[in-house]
Design a protein around this motif. Structure first.
Motif, PDB file in Angstrom:
ATOM      1  N   VAL A 130      63.395  -4.758  58.843  1.00  0.00           N
ATOM      2  CA  VAL A 130      62.574  -3.687  59.415  1.00  0.00           C
ATOM      3  C   VAL A 130      61.266  -4.273  59.930  1.00  0.00           C
ATOM      4  O   VAL A 130      60.623  -5.060  59.235  1.00  0.00           O
ATOM      5  CB  VAL A 130      62.265  -2.596  58.360  1.00  0.00           C
ATOM      6  CG1 VAL A 130      61.371  -1.504  58.949  1.00  0.00           C
ATOM      7  CG2 VAL A 130      63.544  -1.994  57.814  1.00  0.00           C
ATOM      8  N   LEU A 131      60.892  -3.868  61.142  1.00  0.00           N
ATOM      9  CA  LEU A 131      59.596  -4.219  61.717  1.00  0.00           C
ATOM     10  C   LEU A 131      58.823  -2.932  61.922  1.00  0.00           C
ATOM     11  O   LEU A 131      59.297  -2.022  62.596  1.00  0.00           O
ATOM     12  CB  LEU A 131      59.770  -4.943  63.062  1.00  0.00           C
ATOM     13  CG  LEU A 131      58.482  -5.186  63.871  1.00  0.00           C
ATOM     14  CD1 LEU A 131      57.544  -6.134  63.119  1.00  0.00           C
ATOM     15  CD2 LEU A 131      58.820  -5.728  65.252  1.00  0.00           C
ATOM     16  N   GLY A 132      57.644  -2.842  61.335  1.00  0.00           N
ATOM     17  CA  GLY A 132      56.792  -1.672  61.520  1.00  0.00           C
ATOM     18  C   GLY A 132      55.648  -2.014  62.451  1.00  0.00           C
ATOM     19  O   GLY A 132      54.962  -3.016  62.255  1.00  0.00           O
ATOM     20  N   ILE A 133      55.460  -1.203  63.474  1.00  0.00           N
ATOM     21  CA  ILE A 133      54.389  -1.398  64.447  1.00  0.00           C
ATOM     22  C   ILE A 133      53.418  -0.231  64.313  1.00  0.00           C
ATOM     23  O   ILE A 133      53.824   0.918  64.414  1.00  0.00           O
ATOM     24  CB  ILE A 133      54.950  -1.477  65.885  1.00  0.00           C
ATOM     25  CG1 ILE A 133      55.935  -2.634  66.005  1.00  0.00           C
ATOM     26  CG2 ILE A 133      53.817  -1.593  66.901  1.00  0.00           C
ATOM     27  CD1 ILE A 133      56.679  -2.685  67.333  1.00  0.00           C
ATOM     28  N   CYS A 134      52.152  -0.511  64.057  1.00  0.00           N
ATOM     29  CA  CYS A 134      51.105   0.504  63.959  1.00  0.00           C
ATOM     30  C   CYS A 134      51.461   1.522  62.870  1.00  0.00           C
ATOM     31  O   CYS A 134      51.518   1.191  61.712  1.00  0.00           O
ATOM     32  CB  CYS A 134      50.859   1.138  65.326  1.00  0.00           C
ATOM     33  SG  CYS A 134      49.342   2.103  65.405  1.00  0.00           S
ATOM     34  N   TYR A 135      51.716   2.783  63.243  1.00  0.00           N
ATOM     35  CA  TYR A 135      52.073   3.801  62.249  1.00  0.00           C
ATOM     36  C   TYR A 135      53.287   3.338  61.448  1.00  0.00           C
ATOM     37  O   TYR A 135      53.371   3.579  60.237  1.00  0.00           O
ATOM     38  CB  TYR A 135      52.370   5.136  62.940  1.00  0.00           C
ATOM     39  CG  TYR A 135      52.709   6.262  61.982  1.00  0.00           C
ATOM     40  CD1 TYR A 135      51.729   7.138  61.537  1.00  0.00           C
ATOM     41  CD2 TYR A 135      54.007   6.445  61.514  1.00  0.00           C
ATOM     42  CE1 TYR A 135      52.037   8.173  60.656  1.00  0.00           C
ATOM     43  CE2 TYR A 135      54.320   7.469  60.632  1.00  0.00           C
ATOM     44  CZ  TYR A 135      53.335   8.330  60.209  1.00  0.00           C
ATOM     45  OH  TYR A 135      53.636   9.344  59.331  1.00  0.00           O
ATOM     46  N   GLY A 136      54.232   2.668  62.104  1.00  0.00           N
ATOM     47  CA  GLY A 136      55.424   2.182  61.414  1.00  0.00           C
ATOM     48  C   GLY A 136      55.089   1.220  60.298  1.00  0.00           C
ATOM     49  O   GLY A 136      55.676   1.271  59.210  1.00  0.00           O
ATOM     50  N   MET A 137      54.129   0.322  60.531  1.00  0.00           N
ATOM     51  CA  MET A 137      53.678  -0.605  59.492  1.00  0.00           C
ATOM     52  C   MET A 137      52.986   0.172  58.374  1.00  0.00           C
ATOM     53  O   MET A 137      53.183  -0.101  57.186  1.00  0.00           O
ATOM     54  CB  MET A 137      52.719  -1.639  60.103  1.00  0.00           C
ATOM     55  CG  MET A 137      52.187  -2.668  59.130  1.00  0.00           C
ATOM     56  SD  MET A 137      50.593  -2.281  58.366  1.00  0.00           S
ATOM     57  CE  MET A 137      49.562  -1.893  59.743  1.00  0.00           C
TER      58      MET A 137
END
Length: 193
Positions: A130-137
């Protein structure tokens, strides 16, 4: 205001997805006045469940389609899903990775969207990266015991990403030691899980 006009407005204007009231108004007008949920329950209409894919869970980022385009430019098949996609739907697909997009919310606010526990269980059972970007992180941190809180000030605009000395992460393979990026956030990760 027809369905075509609503789509044309979205495509032609510098449309900011964090303006939730505009989205709500457009989706209501496009559906003849019926109220639509803010995060639509969608998923793949393609029915191609055997093809390995990267699933991008969209939390409302204005860059979700750019993320998908960049993945596809690397000749990797991907699909965009609502952040509220069910484990049942995702489970039909051969997932090679999951990307959690950014979005306008704060993970700690009441009513903020979150990945369902069953989806996290599916990801764990299949050992999907899983890679979280911004809100995802921030969603990753929030769910797994990290601490996300408001920053001292909101930050917008260009920023320089600098690799920490000794960082050999494959995530940065082929990238220069420093590069420009665009940031738009008000929250910060204060403690990793």
């Amino acid at each position: 205001f027809s369905r075509f006009n609503a789509l044309q407005f979205i495509l032609c204007e510098d449309f900011q997805f964090h303006s939730r009231s505009i989205i709500k108004n457009i989706s209501t007008m496009a559906d003849g006045g019926a109220e639509q949920p803010e995060y639509l329950k969608q998923s793949s209409q393609l029915g191609n469940t055997n093809r390995p894919q990267v699933a991008i869970l969209d939390f409302g980022s204005q860059y979700s389609h750019i993320i998908a385009r960049r993945v596809r430019e690397m000749h990797v098949y991907c699909e965009l899903y609502s952040c509220l996609v069910t484990a049942e739907e995702l489970g039909k697909h051969d997932l090679t990775a999951v990307i959690l997009s950014g979005g306008p919310n704060s993970v700690y606010e009441e009513g903020a969207p979150h990945v369902a526990q069953e989806v996290w269980d599916l990801i764990k059972d299949r050992s999907v990266p899983v890679l979280g970007i911004c809100y995802g992180m921030q969603e990753l941190a929030h769910v797994f015991g990290g601490k996300v809180a408001p920053g001292l000030k909101r930050e917008y605009g260009k920023a320089t990403v600098s690799r920490i000395p000794g960082c050999d992460s494959p995530l940065f393979a082929g990238l220069p030691e420093e590069f420009m990026m665009w940031m738009s956030h008000g929250d910060k990760l204060h403690e990793v899980p």
